[in-house]
Design an enzyme around this catalytic site. Structure first.
Site, short mmCIF file in Angstrom:
data_model
loop_
_atom_site.label_atom_id
_atom_site.label_comp_id
_atom_site.label_asym_id
_atom_site.label_seq_id
_atom_site.Cartn_x
_atom_site.Cartn_y
_atom_site.Cartn_z
N GLN A 1 -12.01 -29.44 14.60
CA GLN A 1 -12.45 -29.85 15.85
C GLN A 1 -11.97 -31.45 16.22
O GLN A 1 -12.34 -32.16 16.99
CB GLN A 1 -14.09 -30.01 15.68
CG GLN A 1 -14.77 -28.59 15.34
CD GLN A 1 -16.21 -28.70 15.21
OE1 GLN A 1 -16.92 -28.56 15.87
NE2 GLN A 1 -16.33 -28.72 13.70
N HIS B 1 -10.47 -28.91 20.07
CA HIS B 1 -11.16 -29.74 21.13
C HIS B 1 -9.80 -30.76 21.45
O HIS B 1 -10.02 -31.76 21.94
CB HIS B 1 -12.05 -30.81 20.36
CG HIS B 1 -13.36 -29.94 20.13
ND1 HIS B 1 -14.42 -30.27 19.25
CD2 HIS B 1 -13.71 -28.72 20.67
CE1 HIS B 1 -15.35 -29.51 19.36
NE2 HIS B 1 -15.06 -28.37 19.98
N CYS C 1 0.91 -41.34 36.35
CA CYS C 1 1.93 -40.61 36.51
C CYS C 1 2.81 -41.09 37.77
O CYS C 1 1.97 -41.71 38.85
CB CYS C 1 2.03 -39.20 36.27
SG CYS C 1 0.66 -38.42 37.24
N THR D 1 -18.55 -31.13 9.23
CA THR D 1 -19.15 -30.61 10.52
C THR D 1 -20.54 -30.57 10.60
O THR D 1 -20.95 -29.87 9.81
CB THR D 1 -18.37 -29.47 11.11
OG1 THR D 1 -18.55 -29.28 12.57
CG2 THR D 1 -18.46 -28.24 10.37
N SER D 2 -21.02 -31.04 11.52
CA SER D 2 -22.52 -30.89 11.57
C SER D 2 -23.09 -29.80 12.36
O SER D 2 -24.25 -29.45 12.16
CB SER D 2 -23.09 -32.31 12.73
OG SER D 2 -22.48 -32.00 13.94
N ASN E 1 -20.33 -30.76 2.83
CA ASN E 1 -20.81 -32.01 3.57
C ASN E 1 -21.95 -32.45 2.73
O ASN E 1 -22.74 -31.96 2.09
CB ASN E 1 -21.54 -31.34 4.81
CG ASN E 1 -21.80 -32.08 5.98
OD1 ASN E 1 -22.19 -33.31 5.48
ND2 ASN E 1 -21.80 -31.59 6.94
N ALA F 1 -15.68 -35.00 1.47
CA ALA F 1 -14.84 -34.14 1.63
C ALA F 1 -13.57 -34.05 0.46
O ALA F 1 -13.43 -33.26 -0.38
CB ALA F 1 -13.98 -34.10 2.96
N1 APR Z 1 -16.91 -35.76 3.99
C1 APR Z 1 -17.58 -34.66 4.31
N2 APR Z 1 -18.39 -34.65 5.38
C2 APR Z 1 -18.90 -35.77 5.88
C3 APR Z 1 -18.45 -37.08 5.16
C4 APR Z 1 -17.61 -37.10 4.14
N3 APR Z 1 -17.18 -38.32 3.60
N4 APR Z 1 -19.24 -38.20 5.89
C5 APR Z 1 -20.13 -37.61 6.96
N5 APR Z 1 -19.87 -36.17 6.89
C6 APR Z 1 -20.52 -35.23 7.56
C7 APR Z 1 -21.89 -35.68 8.27
O1 APR Z 1 -22.97 -35.23 7.36
C8 APR Z 1 -21.62 -34.63 9.63
O2 APR Z 1 -22.44 -33.66 9.18
O3 APR Z 1 -19.59 -34.92 8.78
C9 APR Z 1 -20.38 -34.54 9.81
C10 APR Z 1 -19.85 -35.13 11.15
O4 APR Z 1 -20.71 -34.51 11.87
P1 APR Z 1 -20.34 -34.99 13.69
O5 APR Z 1 -20.19 -36.50 13.78
O6 APR Z 1 -21.19 -34.44 14.65
O7 APR Z 1 -18.82 -34.21 13.96
P2 APR Z 1 -18.59 -32.92 14.42
O8 APR Z 1 -19.38 -31.93 13.67
O9 APR Z 1 -16.97 -32.80 14.11
O10 APR Z 1 -18.56 -32.89 15.90
C11 APR Z 1 -18.09 -31.94 16.61
O11 APR Z 1 -18.95 -32.89 18.65
O12 APR Z 1 -18.67 -34.88 19.92
C12 APR Z 1 -18.16 -33.77 19.81
O13 APR Z 1 -16.20 -33.20 20.22
C13 APR Z 1 -17.03 -33.67 19.53
O14 APR Z 1 -15.38 -32.37 17.70
C14 APR Z 1 -16.84 -33.36 17.87
C15 APR Z 1 -17.66 -32.23 18.17
#
Ligand code: APR
Length: 243
Positions: A92, A110, A137, A177-178, A202, A220
């Site tokens: 993502q 994304h 452009c 990912t959340s 996570n 991670a």
């Molecule tokens: N290792 C693994 N996970 C981690 C770490 C780490 N060191 N630090 C934080 N996290 C976790 C958090 O607990 C959270 O669950 O990473 C996750 C990040 O969540 P988001 O910020 O919501 O990111 P994501 O899930 O990628 O968001 C999805 O939302 O805003 C849109 O397009 C954007 O692609 C993005 C999408």
């Protein structure tokens, strides 16, 4: 080197895998959306309303990301490709760090902050200039970041490739990912519901945590090093990254 047995590994990543590279997540403490309203910076309406403001935001992110490097998490995933018959990376993230670590064929659900597109001609190109060298452009129209913003549909081809991989894999690992944003957040369920080995990495619980048979509440890179012991992270050489 005792690696998990698999024929086809799918890594499904979110912003959390880039935290150890110094790139903030979107949600949670210090998240991008706790500092900026995505309605003002990351949607088509905002871009049409004030393209300069949207580009200022994206140039700040390009500058920050360009100064970061892939971490061991990205590099272990890249190295896994040399030890399994098939590896698919579905991300993502828009930061391009999987590619800079050496992963190929990355499905960027994304889009990418390193691609721009001209919606009047359909022209799409990679551009690594920081800040972006030309925001408009030739014909005076605006280059648009080739990012799937809030309200944008995902690309059919990306969804098809991701679903095909999720339906075929026998080891699925969701990392950082959340599970907050659909339809991407629904994709892991395709793998999880197939009763294959499915792992969530996570440090925090997510709405999907209870659906995973295996959860590692770790950062991670720490979890990936434990899961793939002895797998030397792919060597990251800035020159090889092409920028
Ligand atoms: N290792 C693994 N996970 C981690 C770490 C780490 N060191 N630090 C934080 N996290 C976790 C958090 O607990 C959270 O669950 O990473 C996750 C990040 O969540 P988001 O910020 O919501 O990111 P994501 O899930 O990628 O968001 C999805 O939302 O805003 C849109 O397009 C954007 O692609 C993005 C999408």
């Amino acid at each position: 080197m005792q690696l998990p047995a698999a024929r086809h590994v799918v890594f499904f990543t979110g912003a959390g895998i880039s935290v150890e590279s110094g790139i903030p997540t979107y949600r949670g403490a210090g998240g991008v959306w706790s500092q900026y309203r995505y309605e003002d910076y990351a949607c088509q309406e905002a871009f049409e309303r004030d393209p300069e403001k949207v580009w200022d935001f994206h140039d700040r992110r390009r500058e920050m990301i360009a100064a970061c490097a892939p971490n061991d998490g990205h590099r272990i995933i890249a190295a896994a490709a040399g030890h399994y018959p098939r590896v698919t990376v579905i991300t993502q993230n828009i930061d391009g760090l999987h590619q800079r670590a050496g992963s190929a064929g990355v499905i960027e659900l994304h889009g990418s902050i390193w691609r721009i597109r001209d919606d009047t001609t359909g022209d799409i190109r990679e551009d690594f200039s920081v800040p972006l060298a030309r925001r408009q452009c030739g014909a005076g129209c605006w280059w648009r970041p080739d990012i799937v913003w809030f309200g944008d549909p995902l690309r059919e081809d990306d969804i098809d490739r991701a679903v095909a991989a999720l339906e075929d894999c026998d080891l699925f690992i969701a990392i950082g990912t959340s599970g907050a944003v659909y339809p991407a957040a629904r994709l892991p369920l395709i793998a999880v519901e197939r009763n294959i080995r499915a792992i969530e990495i996570n440090p925090e619980p997510t709405p999907l945590s209870d659906t995973y048979p295996e959860v590692r509440r770790q950062p991670a890179a720490v979890a990936l090093k434990e899961l793939f012991p002895g797998l030397p992270p792919a060597v990251f050489t800035p020159a090889a990254a092409g920028r």
